[in-house]
Scaffold this active site. Structure first.
Site, mmCIF file in Angstrom:
data_model
loop_
_atom_site.group_PDB
_atom_site.id
_atom_site.type_symbol
_atom_site.label_atom_id
_atom_site.label_comp_id
_atom_site.label_asym_id
_atom_site.label_seq_id
_atom_site.Cartn_x
_atom_site.Cartn_y
_atom_site.Cartn_z
ATOM 1 N N VAL A 68 23.223 -7.883 21.773
ATOM 2 C CA VAL A 68 23.806 -7.300 20.568
ATOM 3 C C VAL A 68 23.826 -5.789 20.740
ATOM 4 O O VAL A 68 22.788 -5.182 21.015
ATOM 5 C CB VAL A 68 22.996 -7.671 19.305
ATOM 6 C CG1 VAL A 68 23.546 -6.932 18.080
ATOM 7 C CG2 VAL A 68 23.029 -9.175 19.063
ATOM 8 N N ALA A 113 20.796 -1.243 21.112
ATOM 9 C CA ALA A 113 21.188 -2.578 21.575
ATOM 10 C C ALA A 113 19.927 -3.389 21.870
ATOM 11 O O ALA A 113 18.825 -2.839 21.923
ATOM 12 C CB ALA A 113 22.053 -2.471 22.826
ATOM 13 N N LYS A 114 20.085 -4.654 22.052
ATOM 14 C CA LYS A 114 18.964 -5.512 22.460
ATOM 15 C C LYS A 114 19.546 -6.781 23.054
ATOM 16 O O LYS A 114 20.619 -7.233 22.647
ATOM 17 C CB LYS A 114 18.091 -5.865 21.248
ATOM 18 C CG LYS A 114 16.689 -6.256 21.610
ATOM 19 C CD LYS A 114 15.819 -5.044 21.820
ATOM 20 C CE LYS A 114 14.416 -5.394 22.222
ATOM 21 N NZ LYS A 114 13.575 -4.185 22.265
ATOM 22 N N GLY A 115 18.810 -7.354 24.004
ATOM 23 C CA GLY A 115 19.258 -8.610 24.595
ATOM 24 C C GLY A 115 18.103 -9.592 24.652
ATOM 25 O O GLY A 115 16.940 -9.206 24.504
#
Ligand code: NAD
Length: 425
Positions: A68, A113-115
């Protein structure tokens, strides 16, 4: 401007909800329009991928992976990749927003962001982890990039996984692109000082807070919860600055010595003792709850989220809390802490030393040069101190606690940048 207390949340176990309630309170103080509220809240991009991976038993297992990008208003997305069975899109979405505010508060040119991948790294072999990481990287080939979105380690991933990501991405693009990811091993373009960076930022924040409260570090006492990467470095660096560390703790319990604990010795003990302080004899064994209530000047929660709640906030005796962990204080505890007049340096400011040195890693990769540890430390210290000062001034201006002030600084920065850039509206 009136201070609007964030509404207490019902689900105390959800630190991300806690974060959003503070976001809402800051937005209200800034008088941000409804349009801007949704521009800031709704993620810019959300990607879900299916990742078929051949396991060691020859069978194919399909994992679900997420990335995201919450915001690219200030710059490329930045945020870690989490490997954990509990990962889901909601969590990744909220963590991505958290990164936007963290980068904005320390004024580094990144969005958030982050995953994540729903998987259990403890049950996977190195080969399975590698195949999963490479499959994820290929799926995200159009998402990642040194100018687009720059991942980093998070729970369940580390330098090894970042090396695989960098290698796979570079192979696919036909050239070495080490600036696509941070938290790499040193030989692949990782930065000096990254390991201790978060603890260092905690130390700088603590000294800045002590200065405002007129606490002399040589006469001050502190307790640190959590003795992992953040907690042990923070304790060691604070001790080097003259602070007496009376209490430390980890999952095995808390250890108290009113005359102070030798942190070098505690680290050596932990390293020889399978990574825990269990059986540490230089201090008395107490509970983690008792540690939070110790009669010390400074309290550093650096273990996990939601440890300070409305159940125990009333027992805290420290004058200053430095949030090394992400989300250690529930929103419902804020009111009690504020009423007691305790100064809190919030997570998005206090633990931003890590992302700051990640930024330095990316800068060094881009200029193709390596900085000395001394240069990295000086620049980290300056960013942390300047950010603290800005948040402190904002807290005075709006007459709000430091936590809300940090959100005001961050949200104001992103909103005003958006206005300058202009949208499609
Ligand atoms: P870590 O795994 O290295 O250490 C965690 C420590 O907390 C360990 O000593 C563990 O025993 C202890 N712990 C776990 N549960 C506990 C409990 N219930 N009570 C007391 N101690 C407990 O993790 P870390 O990298 O030091 O991260 C700690 C916190 O800081 C997390 O909230 C993390 O998200 C946050 N953080 C870390 C970084 C970083 O650069 N490592 C950056 C920003 C924020």
């Amino acid at each position: 401007m009136a201070y609007i207390e964030p509404a207490p949340i019902k689900d105390k176990e959800n630190p991300l909800e806690s974060m959003m309630s503070r976001f809402d309170a800051a937005v209200e103080i800034l008088g941000i329009s409804e349009e801007m509220y949704y521009i800031l809240k709704v993620p810019a991009r959300q990607v879900i991928v299916g990742l078929p991976v051949t396991m060691d038993n020859g069978k194919i297992k399909v994992f679900e992976g997420y990335r995201v990008i919450h915001s690219t208003i200030l710059g490329p997305g930045k945020g870690g990749i989490r490997f954990d069975p509990a990962v889901n899109l909601d969590e990744v979405r909220a963590l991505a927003a958290w990164m936007t505010w963290k980068c904005a508060v320390v004024d580094i040119p990144y969005g958030g962001a982050k995953g994540g991948i729903a998987c259990n790294p403890r049950e996977m072999s190195a080969g399975e982890m590698e195949r999963l990481m490479r499959a994820y990287t290929i799926s995200m080939l159009d998402i990642f990039g040194p100018d687009k979105d720059i991942p980093a380690p998070d729970m369940g991933t580390g330098p090894r996984e970042m090396a695989w990501l960098m290698d796979e991405f570079s192979k696919a693009k036909g050239m070495t692109i080490n600036g696509v990811v941070t938290g790499k091993p040193l030989v692949l373009g990782g930065s000096l000082g990254r390991t201790e960076a978060t603890g260092r930022g905690v130390m700088v924040s603590a000294l800045a807070g002590m200065d405002k409260l007129r606490l002399n570090p040589y006469r001050a006492t502190a307790a640190v919860q959590g003795f992992g990467n953040v907690g042990s470095h923070a304790a060691q660096l604070l001790q080097e600055k003259g602070v007496t560390i009376c209490g430390i703790s980890d999952i095995s319990g808390a250890y108290y010595n009113s005359r102070g604990i030798d942190i070098e010795k505690a680290i050596a003990y932990r390293n020889q003792n399978g990574g825990t302080l269990e059986g540490f004899k230089e201090a008395d064994l107490i509970s983690n709850e008792e540690l939070l209530a110790l009669n010390v000047d400074v309290l550093v929660p650096a273990a996990k989220e939601d440890v300070i709640t409305d159940d125990n906030a009333g027992n805290i005796q420290a004058k200053l809390i430095i949030e090394g962990a992400n989300g250690p204080t529930s929103a419902s505890a804020d009111k009690i802490i504020n009423e007691k007049g305790i100064m809190v340096v919030p997570d998005i400011l206090a633990n931003a030393g890590g992302v700051t040195v990640s930024y330095f890693e990316w800068v060094q990769n881009r200029i193709g040069y390596k900085w000395t540890l001394d240069r990295i430390n000086r620049r980290t210290d300056r960013i942390m101190k300047d950010s603290f000062d800005k948040v402190f001034e904002t807290s005075q201006k709006y007459k709000v606690p430091m936590r809300l002030a940090a959100y005001i600084v961050a949200i104001d920065k992103v909103a005003s940048t958006y206005k300058f850039r202009g949208g499609y509206g």
